[in-house]
Motif scaffolding. Structure first.
Motif, PDB file in Angstrom:
ATOM      1  N   UNK A   1     -38.921  75.036-105.741  1.00 35.24           N
ATOM      2  CA  UNK A   1     -38.575  75.319-104.683  1.00 35.24           C
ATOM      3  C   UNK A   1     -37.440  74.443-104.075  1.00 35.24           C
ATOM      4  N   UNK A   2     -36.962  75.264-103.702  1.00 34.26           N
ATOM      5  CA  UNK A   2     -35.282  75.516-102.973  1.00 34.26           C
ATOM      6  C   UNK A   2     -34.557  74.923-102.122  1.00 34.26           C
ATOM      7  N   UNK A   3     -34.980  75.231-101.394  1.00 36.43           N
ATOM      8  CA  UNK A   3     -34.711  74.756 -99.506  1.00 36.43           C
ATOM      9  C   UNK A   3     -37.194  74.210 -99.348  1.00 36.43           C
ATOM     10  N   UNK A   4     -36.715  73.842 -98.617  1.00 33.83           N
ATOM     11  CA  UNK A   4     -37.573  73.587 -97.971  1.00 33.83           C
ATOM     12  C   UNK A   4     -37.458  73.084 -96.285  1.00 33.83           C
ATOM     13  N   UNK A   5     -38.298  73.831 -94.967  1.00 35.99           N
ATOM     14  CA  UNK A   5     -37.300  74.308 -93.427  1.00 35.99           C
ATOM     15  C   UNK A   5     -38.296  73.248 -92.820  1.00 35.99           C
ATOM     16  N   UNK A   6     -37.944  72.608 -91.499  1.00 37.63           N
ATOM     17  CA  UNK A   6     -38.404  72.594 -90.842  1.00 37.63           C
ATOM     18  C   UNK A   6     -38.472  73.653 -90.142  1.00 37.63           C
ATOM     19  N   UNK A   7     -39.716  73.222 -89.069  1.00 38.45           N
ATOM     20  CA  UNK A   7     -39.733  74.408 -87.866  1.00 38.45           C
ATOM     21  C   UNK A   7     -38.307  75.179 -87.494  1.00 38.45           C
ATOM     22  N   UNK A   8     -37.938  74.245 -86.848  1.00 35.48           N
ATOM     23  CA  UNK A   8     -37.155  74.357 -85.710  1.00 35.48           C
ATOM     24  C   UNK A   8     -36.060  75.327 -87.086  1.00 35.48           C
ATOM     25  N   UNK A   9     -35.416  74.559 -87.929  1.00 36.25           N
ATOM     26  CA  UNK A   9     -34.129  75.180 -88.971  1.00 36.25           C
ATOM     27  C   UNK A   9     -34.824  76.434 -89.281  1.00 36.25           C
ATOM     28  N   UNK A  10     -36.137  76.849 -89.225  1.00 38.32           N
ATOM     29  CA  UNK A  10     -36.232  78.327 -90.252  1.00 38.32           C
ATOM     30  C   UNK A  10     -35.999  78.993 -89.004  1.00 38.32           C
ATOM     31  N   UNK A  11     -36.452  78.868 -88.425  1.00 36.82           N
ATOM     32  CA  UNK A  11     -36.582  79.909 -86.837  1.00 36.82           C
ATOM     33  C   UNK A  11     -34.921  80.150 -86.963  1.00 36.82           C
ATOM     34  N   UNK A  12     -33.771  79.261 -86.835  1.00 38.75           N
ATOM     35  CA  UNK A  12     -32.685  79.169 -86.960  1.00 38.75           C
ATOM     36  C   UNK A  12     -32.187  79.993 -87.809  1.00 38.75           C
ATOM     37  N   UNK A  13     -32.255  80.216 -88.460  1.00 41.89           N
ATOM     38  CA  UNK A  13     -32.139  80.815 -90.062  1.00 41.89           C
ATOM     39  C   UNK A  13     -32.550  82.240 -89.881  1.00 41.89           C
ATOM     40  N   UNK A  14     -34.726  82.430 -89.380  1.00 39.64           N
ATOM     41  CA  UNK A  14     -34.327  84.042 -89.162  1.00 39.64           C
ATOM     42  C   UNK A  14     -33.404  84.605 -88.031  1.00 39.64           C
ATOM     43  N   UNK A  15     -32.836  83.764 -87.109  1.00 36.07           N
ATOM     44  CA  UNK A  15     -32.449  84.590 -85.911  1.00 36.07           C
ATOM     45  C   UNK A  15     -30.639  84.585 -86.947  1.00 36.07           C
ATOM     46  N   UNK A  16     -30.555  84.182 -87.506  1.00 37.24           N
ATOM     47  CA  UNK A  16     -28.853  84.365 -88.824  1.00 37.24           C
ATOM     48  C   UNK A  16     -29.904  85.927 -89.009  1.00 37.24           C
ATOM     49  N   UNK A  17     -30.476  85.768 -89.587  1.00 33.37           N
ATOM     50  CA  UNK A  17     -31.108  87.722 -90.399  1.00 33.37           C
ATOM     51  C   UNK A  17     -31.946  88.612 -89.412  1.00 33.37           C
ATOM     52  N   UNK A  18     -31.582  88.343 -87.790  1.00 36.27           N
ATOM     53  CA  UNK A  18     -31.105  89.457 -87.172  1.00 36.27           C
ATOM     54  C   UNK A  18     -33.079  89.610 -86.142  1.00 36.27           C
ATOM     55  N   UNK A  19     -33.813  88.206 -87.089  1.00 29.70           N
ATOM     56  CA  UNK A  19     -35.136  87.970 -86.197  1.00 29.70           C
ATOM     57  C   UNK A  19     -35.696  87.273 -85.164  1.00 29.70           C
ATOM     58  N   UNK A  20     -36.321  87.269 -83.840  1.00 32.62           N
ATOM     59  CA  UNK A  20     -36.767  86.386 -83.537  1.00 32.62           C
ATOM     60  C   UNK A  20     -38.112  85.765 -83.283  1.00 32.62           C
ATOM     61  N   UNK A  21     -38.042  84.120 -83.193  1.00 34.66           N
ATOM     62  CA  UNK A  21     -39.946  84.637 -83.262  1.00 34.66           C
ATOM     63  C   UNK A  21     -40.744  84.181 -82.510  1.00 34.66           C
ATOM     64  N   UNK A  22     -41.431  85.644 -82.954  1.00 33.38           N
ATOM     65  CA  UNK A  22     -43.201  85.505 -81.363  1.00 33.38           C
ATOM     66  C   UNK A  22     -43.887  84.622 -81.800  1.00 33.38           C
ATOM     67  N   UNK A  23     -43.944  83.834 -82.601  1.00 31.63           N
ATOM     68  CA  UNK A  23     -45.184  82.656 -82.940  1.00 31.63           C
ATOM     69  C   UNK A  23     -44.885  81.676 -83.857  1.00 31.63           C
ATOM     70  N   UNK A  24     -45.707  80.496 -83.696  1.00 29.36           N
ATOM     71  CA  UNK A  24     -45.244  79.679 -84.912  1.00 29.36           C
ATOM     72  C   UNK A  24     -47.080  79.138 -84.825  1.00 29.36           C
ATOM     73  N   UNK A  25     -47.261  78.954 -85.862  1.00 25.98           N
ATOM     74  CA  UNK A  25     -48.639  78.103 -86.163  1.00 25.98           C
ATOM     75  C   UNK A  25     -48.674  77.635 -87.483  1.00 25.98           C
ATOM     76  N   UNK A  26     -49.385  75.844 -87.325  1.00 24.62           N
ATOM     77  CA  UNK A  26     -49.770  75.707 -88.689  1.00 24.62           C
ATOM     78  C   UNK A  26     -50.869  76.287 -89.400  1.00 24.62           C
ATOM     79  N   UNK A  27     -51.042  76.093 -90.849  1.00 26.25           N
ATOM     80  CA  UNK A  27     -51.980  76.636 -91.290  1.00 26.25           C
ATOM     81  C   UNK A  27     -52.920  76.204 -91.201  1.00 26.25           C
TER      82      UNK A  27
END
Length: 260
Positions: free
Chosen positions: A210-236
């Motif tokens: 692995x190179x990066x491992x993201x918290x939930x909050x930081x991954x959602x921020x990364x997704x926003x930078x890519x033009x994406x919004x988070x519809x939902x999020x759950x642990x599996x």
């Protein structure tokens, strides 16, 4: 070990003894997980039918996790195999329940290491992996497969209705670029899983995987930078359907993304 338990142990156990207590606790948790996983898989024929143990072992070998070469004990090998079976099965049931018409659409699985999910869903779609041996293996399973890099996908804009990208983003040098590429080629929604972490970390350069491992909050921020919004999020979680916001010991974090 769960984060809250770790923090508590660190407070009440002298630092000299913490590593030994932590190792014992992790071993006990792992043993209990194996017992519960065996029971879950044994009573559910569908899991073994769709995600058989021998195919999971093949996948683990291909992704070079060193799980079967004697470097770790038998208990850890069993744990990883069962966890993969349960994780795939939870995702499969989630898609069948919540996206029953998905198979009528075009699906791409970027970073696919086995072909198991596409095969379980009915062999519709395209598997993409950067590793040639993995691509050759998936083709033998009857799945259409191509070599590709998630940071530089060759497909035209909006070529696919849905995109899967499971346990892949943590391996890439530019996760924003990878998510931007998934956004570019996808019409509807993108489904991503990454390691479950409470805090974002950047792995040292000598780390093998692995190179990066993201918290939930930081991954959602990364997704926003890519033009994406988070519809939902759950642990599996391993022993219940996807949908609970509480992480009950899971290693996997699941996101549903779409264009803003």
């Amino acid at each position: 070990m769960k984060q809250k338990t770790k923090e508590l142990l660190k407070k009440i156990i002298p630092s000299l003894f913490y590593p030994f207590i932590s190792k014992y606790y992790n071993k006990k948790v792992s043993k209990n997980l194996i017992i519960l996983a065996k029971k879950e898989i044994k009573k559910n024929f569908e899991i073994n039918n769709l995600f058989p143990e021998n195919k999971i072992i093949d996948m683990i070998k291909l992704i070079r996790l060193d799980r079967l070469d004697g470097h770790i004990n038998i208990q850890e090998k069993e744990r990883d195999i069962f966890i993969y079976q349960l994780r795939f099965y939870r995702l499969y049931k989630f898609f069948k329940k919540n996206y029953p018409d998905m198979l009528k659409d075009k699906i791409i699985d970027v970073g696919d290491a086995s072909g198991l999910m596409l095969k379980a869903l009915g062999k519709k779609g395209l598997a993409v992996n950067i590793d040639r041996k993995t691509v050759e293996y998936i083709k033998k399973q009857g799945i259409k497969t191509e070599i590709g890099d998630v940071e530089n996908l060759k497909y035209k804009d909006k070529s696919f209705d849905y995109s899967f990208c499971f346990q892949t983003i943590e391996h890439v040098k530019n996760p924003v670029k990878a998510l931007s590429e998934l956004s570019r080629i996808t019409k509807k929604r993108i489904f991503v899983s990454i390691p479950y972490k409470n805090h974002t970390i950047i792995l040292p350069s000598e780390a093998p995987d692995h190179i990066f491992e993201f918290s939930t909050e930081d991954f959602i921020k990364i997704a926003r930078l890519a033009g994406l919004s988070c519809v939902n999020n759950f642990p599996i979680n391993y022993f219940e359907p996807i949908g609970s916001k509480e992480n009950k010991g899971s290693y996997f974090n699941f996101f549903i993304l779409e264009l803003k």
